[in-house]
Design a protein around this motif. Sequence first.
Motif, PDB file in Angstrom:
ATOM      1  N   GLU A 380       0.835  -1.208   0.000  1.00 17.16           N
ATOM      2  CA  GLU A 380       0.000   0.000   0.000  1.00 17.16           C
ATOM      3  C   GLU A 380       0.870   1.259   0.000  1.00 17.16           C
ATOM      4  O   GLU A 380       0.615   2.208  -0.746  1.00 17.16           O
ATOM      5  CB  GLU A 380      -0.929  -0.005   1.207  1.00 17.16           C
ATOM      6  CG  GLU A 380      -1.974   1.093   1.149  1.00 17.16           C
ATOM      7  CD  GLU A 380      -2.992   0.994   2.253  1.00 17.16           C
ATOM      8  OE1 GLU A 380      -2.658   1.419   3.389  1.00 17.16           O
ATOM      9  OE2 GLU A 380      -4.102   0.489   2.009  1.00 17.16           O
ATOM     10  N   GLU A 381       1.907   1.261   0.833  1.00 15.81           N
ATOM     11  CA  GLU A 381       2.826   2.404   0.860  1.00 15.81           C
ATOM     12  C   GLU A 381       3.583   2.517  -0.449  1.00 15.81           C
ATOM     13  O   GLU A 381       3.797   3.613  -0.974  1.00 15.81           O
ATOM     14  CB  GLU A 381       3.795   2.263   2.028  1.00 15.81           C
ATOM     15  CG  GLU A 381       4.839   3.377   2.139  1.00 15.81           C
ATOM     16  CD  GLU A 381       4.261   4.717   2.569  1.00 15.81           C
ATOM     17  OE1 GLU A 381       5.029   5.682   2.654  1.00 15.81           O
ATOM     18  OE2 GLU A 381       3.032   4.805   2.805  1.00 15.81           O
ATOM     19  N   ALA A 382       4.005   1.359  -1.012  1.00 16.81           N
ATOM     20  CA  ALA A 382       4.688   1.370  -2.309  1.00 16.81           C
ATOM     21  C   ALA A 382       3.788   1.978  -3.369  1.00 16.81           C
ATOM     22  O   ALA A 382       4.234   2.761  -4.216  1.00 16.81           O
ATOM     23  CB  ALA A 382       5.093  -0.045  -2.699  1.00 16.81           C
ATOM     24  N   GLY A 383       2.496   1.619  -3.319  1.00 17.51           N
ATOM     25  CA  GLY A 383       1.556   2.167  -4.288  1.00 17.51           C
ATOM     26  C   GLY A 383       1.360   3.666  -4.125  1.00 17.51           C
ATOM     27  O   GLY A 383       1.257   4.403  -5.110  1.00 17.51           O
ATOM     28  N   ALA A 384       1.311   4.129  -2.874  1.00 18.69           N
ATOM     29  CA  ALA A 384       1.137   5.563  -2.623  1.00 18.69           C
ATOM     30  C   ALA A 384       2.314   6.361  -3.177  1.00 18.69           C
ATOM     31  O   ALA A 384       2.143   7.430  -3.775  1.00 18.69           O
ATOM     32  CB  ALA A 384       0.979   5.811  -1.128  1.00 18.69           C
ATOM     33  N   ILE A 385       3.530   5.838  -2.979  1.00 17.55           N
ATOM     34  CA  ILE A 385       4.717   6.520  -3.497  1.00 17.55           C
ATOM     35  C   ILE A 385       4.741   6.484  -5.022  1.00 17.55           C
ATOM     36  O   ILE A 385       5.083   7.465  -5.686  1.00 17.55           O
ATOM     37  CB  ILE A 385       5.991   5.892  -2.901  1.00 17.55           C
ATOM     38  CG1 ILE A 385       6.049   6.155  -1.402  1.00 17.55           C
ATOM     39  CG2 ILE A 385       7.246   6.456  -3.592  1.00 17.55           C
ATOM     40  CD1 ILE A 385       7.167   5.429  -0.690  1.00 17.55           C
ATOM     41  N   ALA A 386       4.323   5.340  -5.604  1.00 12.71           N
ATOM     42  CA  ALA A 386       4.297   5.217  -7.056  1.00 12.71           C
ATOM     43  C   ALA A 386       3.289   6.189  -7.680  1.00 12.71           C
ATOM     44  O   ALA A 386       3.559   6.797  -8.720  1.00 12.71           O
ATOM     45  CB  ALA A 386       3.970   3.788  -7.460  1.00 12.71           C
ATOM     46  N   VAL A 387       2.131   6.326  -7.041  1.00  7.02           N
ATOM     47  CA  VAL A 387       1.137   7.287  -7.532  1.00  7.02           C
ATOM     48  C   VAL A 387       1.696   8.695  -7.517  1.00  7.02           C
ATOM     49  O   VAL A 387       1.570   9.468  -8.479  1.00  7.02           O
ATOM     50  CB  VAL A 387      -0.162   7.205  -6.692  1.00  7.02           C
ATOM     51  CG1 VAL A 387      -1.056   8.410  -6.975  1.00  7.02           C
ATOM     52  CG2 VAL A 387      -0.905   5.922  -6.999  1.00  7.02           C
ATOM     53  N   ARG A 388       2.349   9.056  -6.428  1.00  5.70           N
ATOM     54  CA  ARG A 388       2.934  10.404  -6.327  1.00  5.70           C
ATOM     55  C   ARG A 388       4.077  10.568  -7.329  1.00  5.70           C
ATOM     56  O   ARG A 388       4.286  11.653  -7.867  1.00  5.70           O
ATOM     57  CB  ARG A 388       3.432  10.659  -4.916  1.00  5.70           C
ATOM     58  CG  ARG A 388       3.669  12.144  -4.582  1.00  5.70           C
ATOM     59  CD  ARG A 388       2.357  12.886  -4.381  1.00  5.70           C
ATOM     60  NE  ARG A 388       1.615  12.320  -3.270  1.00  5.70           N
ATOM     61  CZ  ARG A 388       1.727  12.739  -2.007  1.00  5.70           C
ATOM     62  NH1 ARG A 388       2.543  13.736  -1.697  1.00  5.70           N
ATOM     63  NH2 ARG A 388       1.013  12.169  -1.063  1.00  5.70           N
ATOM     64  N   LEU A 389       4.820   9.513  -7.573  1.00  4.57           N
ATOM     65  CA  LEU A 389       5.896   9.539  -8.561  1.00  4.57           C
ATOM     66  C   LEU A 389       5.343   9.909  -9.934  1.00  4.57           C
ATOM     67  O   LEU A 389       5.904  10.768 -10.634  1.00  4.57           O
ATOM     68  CB  LEU A 389       6.586   8.176  -8.615  1.00  4.57           C
ATOM     69  CG  LEU A 389       7.565   7.903  -9.767  1.00  4.57           C
ATOM     70  CD1 LEU A 389       8.724   8.881  -9.733  1.00  4.57           C
ATOM     71  CD2 LEU A 389       8.075   6.460  -9.682  1.00  4.57           C
ATOM     72  N   ARG A 390       4.236   9.301 -10.299  1.00  7.21           N
ATOM     73  CA  ARG A 390       3.634   9.614 -11.601  1.00  7.21           C
ATOM     74  C   ARG A 390       3.119  11.061 -11.632  1.00  7.21           C
ATOM     75  O   ARG A 390       3.273  11.758 -12.635  1.00  7.21           O
ATOM     76  CB  ARG A 390       2.496   8.645 -11.894  1.00  7.21           C
ATOM     77  CG  ARG A 390       1.855   8.869 -13.258  1.00  7.21           C
ATOM     78  CD  ARG A 390       0.683   7.936 -13.482  1.00  7.21           C
ATOM     79  NE  ARG A 390       1.093   6.576 -13.735  1.00  7.21           N
ATOM     80  CZ  ARG A 390       1.454   6.127 -14.931  1.00  7.21           C
ATOM     81  NH1 ARG A 390       1.495   6.952 -15.968  1.00  7.21           N
ATOM     82  NH2 ARG A 390       1.791   4.871 -15.103  1.00  7.21           N
ATOM     83  N   VAL A 391       2.523  11.500 -10.534  1.00  8.01           N
ATOM     84  CA  VAL A 391       1.997  12.871 -10.476  1.00  8.01           C
ATOM     85  C   VAL A 391       3.122  13.895 -10.638  1.00  8.01           C
ATOM     86  O   VAL A 391       3.018  14.842 -11.421  1.00  8.01           O
ATOM     87  CB  VAL A 391       1.239  13.104  -9.156  1.00  8.01           C
ATOM     88  CG1 VAL A 391       0.932  14.593  -8.967  1.00  8.01           C
ATOM     89  CG2 VAL A 391      -0.054  12.295  -9.139  1.00  8.01           C
ATOM     90  N   LEU A 392       4.205  13.712  -9.882  1.00  9.65           N
ATOM     91  CA  LEU A 392       5.313  14.665  -9.947  1.00  9.65           C
ATOM     92  C   LEU A 392       5.996  14.618 -11.309  1.00  9.65           C
ATOM     93  O   LEU A 392       6.384  15.649 -11.864  1.00  9.65           O
ATOM     94  CB  LEU A 392       6.309  14.388  -8.830  1.00  9.65           C
ATOM     95  CG  LEU A 392       5.772  14.578  -7.405  1.00  9.65           C
ATOM     96  CD1 LEU A 392       6.852  14.251  -6.384  1.00  9.65           C
ATOM     97  CD2 LEU A 392       5.257  15.994  -7.197  1.00  9.65           C
ATOM     98  N   GLY A 393       6.160  13.411 -11.863  1.00 12.17           N
ATOM     99  CA  GLY A 393       6.707  13.314 -13.210  1.00 12.17           C
ATOM    100  C   GLY A 393       5.855  14.062 -14.206  1.00 12.17           C
ATOM    101  O   GLY A 393       6.361  14.756 -15.100  1.00 12.17           O
ATOM    102  N   GLY A 394       4.540  13.972 -14.036  1.00 11.03           N
ATOM    103  CA  GLY A 394       3.631  14.666 -14.945  1.00 11.03           C
ATOM    104  C   GLY A 394       3.753  16.172 -14.883  1.00 11.03           C
ATOM    105  O   GLY A 394       3.454  16.868 -15.862  1.00 11.03           O
ATOM    106  N   GLN A 395       4.182  16.700 -13.750  1.00 16.61           N
ATOM    107  CA  GLN A 395       4.331  18.153 -13.640  1.00 16.61           C
ATOM    108  C   GLN A 395       5.403  18.697 -14.569  1.00 16.61           C
ATOM    109  O   GLN A 395       5.405  19.884 -14.901  1.00 16.61           O
ATOM    110  CB  GLN A 395       4.637  18.542 -12.189  1.00 16.61           C
ATOM    111  CG  GLN A 395       3.475  18.301 -11.248  1.00 16.61           C
ATOM    112  CD  GLN A 395       3.753  18.782  -9.840  1.00 16.61           C
ATOM    113  OE1 GLN A 395       4.805  19.342  -9.542  1.00 16.61           O
ATOM    114  NE2 GLN A 395       2.798  18.578  -8.946  1.00 16.61           N
ATOM    115  N   ILE A 396       6.331  17.835 -15.003  1.00 16.21           N
ATOM    116  CA  ILE A 396       7.344  18.259 -15.967  1.00 16.21           C
ATOM    117  C   ILE A 396       7.232  17.470 -17.281  1.00 16.21           C
ATOM    118  O   ILE A 396       8.141  17.483 -18.105  1.00 16.21           O
ATOM    119  CB  ILE A 396       8.767  18.150 -15.387  1.00 16.21           C
ATOM    120  CG1 ILE A 396       9.073  16.729 -14.909  1.00 16.21           C
ATOM    121  CG2 ILE A 396       8.956  19.157 -14.255  1.00 16.21           C
ATOM    122  CD1 ILE A 396      10.517  16.556 -14.423  1.00 16.21           C
TER     123      ILE A 396
END
Length: 468
Positions: A380-396
């Motif tokens: 669950e924590e791995a998934g939360a970090i992965a979701v945020r990883l995609r969001v932050l990547g999308g910002q650039i």
Amino acid sequence: MIHLHDSLSGRRQPLETLEPGHVRLYVCGVTVYDYCHLGHARVMIVFDMFVRYLRAQGWRVTYVRNITDIDDKIINRARETDDTPEAIALRFAEAMREDEAALGLEAPNQEPTATGHVEQIIAMIERLVETGAAYVGESDGDRADVYYDVSTFENYGALSGRRTEDLRAGARIAVNESKTDPLDFVLWKAVKPGEPSWESPWGPGRPGWHIECSAMSTHCLGDSFDIHGGGLDLQFPHHENEIAQSEAATGQRYATRWMHNGFVTVDDEKMSKSLGNFLTIRDVLDRYDAESVRYFVLSSHYRSPLAYTAEAMDAATSSLSRLYTALRDVPGNSVESEAADAFEARFTQAMADDLNTPAAIAVLFEMARESNRLKTREPEEAGAIAVRLRVLGGQIGLLQQSPEAFLQGGQATGPDALDAETVEDLLHERREARNAKDFARADEIRDELTAKGIALEDGPNGTLWRRV
């Protein structure tokens, strides 16, 4: 608070805008006489990244990037190809838009053309003549050139850090020019035989290059706006001349700050058409995924030189593959996570420091490693970090494909290359062999796939594959 380096002051300054919450940005675009090269791609990607990030942070952005569709280069290309300048400009403007779409770029809010703003250009030149900042050269019958008088602008050279005395020492006046000072530059060119022209108070002619951007930017964004950007090669004389003529015409400060991205180099030389060492965007996209090109550009700070090599592009693809691999096979949840919050804070801090994309990307890799580490014991924590990883990547503008689309969708090139269907068939045969305990055949298939650039990852949920 985002801090940006201002080319005019030479300092990093907080992003403060004339209208709170609204960034008005003008970027010098392409002269459309040929296909765009990787140097153009860097300008496009850098400012696309900037606009995306600003909007992700809640800013309203009006992004204007012009098209120069009348110029000596366009006229010369038309003569070489026995075509019209209008046809050349239309053809390569469309090619430029195709390249932008292939790179996954968002279109500017406005894309003004020089030929669509001749009325505004003539009006600005008239104001400059009226104020004494410009003068009409010697007439040739019913036509004349018009020049900007550099001596009337006290701060000329401030943007590029050059002194007018030094510039004047190395300048000269061409035989066919009627300007009074070698530093003066043309605002309006009297028509020559076979050239397109427009009527003006000085007879038929066409705009000079520098005045085009001043007229288009102020028409679209107002006499004063927040940021003017472009490649470092435009800092002098183009942007220097823009400041002089714009402020003389309006009496207002032109742009609050200036942003310039560094050169793309090949073999330690600036990439340019004049040097013949350029790769078109199409050349590069024939070999690499568009997101790999974007990663390559953003992996260096926007103001630094960017050295193109095949090895650097291969490394960009490999690095991006590592990020996408971390997004594979994790639950897509967005539960609260203190670790994800901490990573986001560091990412935002890096971007606030003059758009430090290398440091921001380093944070993305830390997130990928942490997500990989937690996949099995804390999914669950791995998934939360992965979701945020995609969001932050999308910002650039990164990590917006599915992991499978990127990892399995690379170019299948060469006589022995395998398409996705063939890879899946071989994986099915390998599973059958392993179920039958024919491990020798299973190993043969793995070796065959490895030899043809396919990497396998056996896990609890089956076998995943990606192109290398």
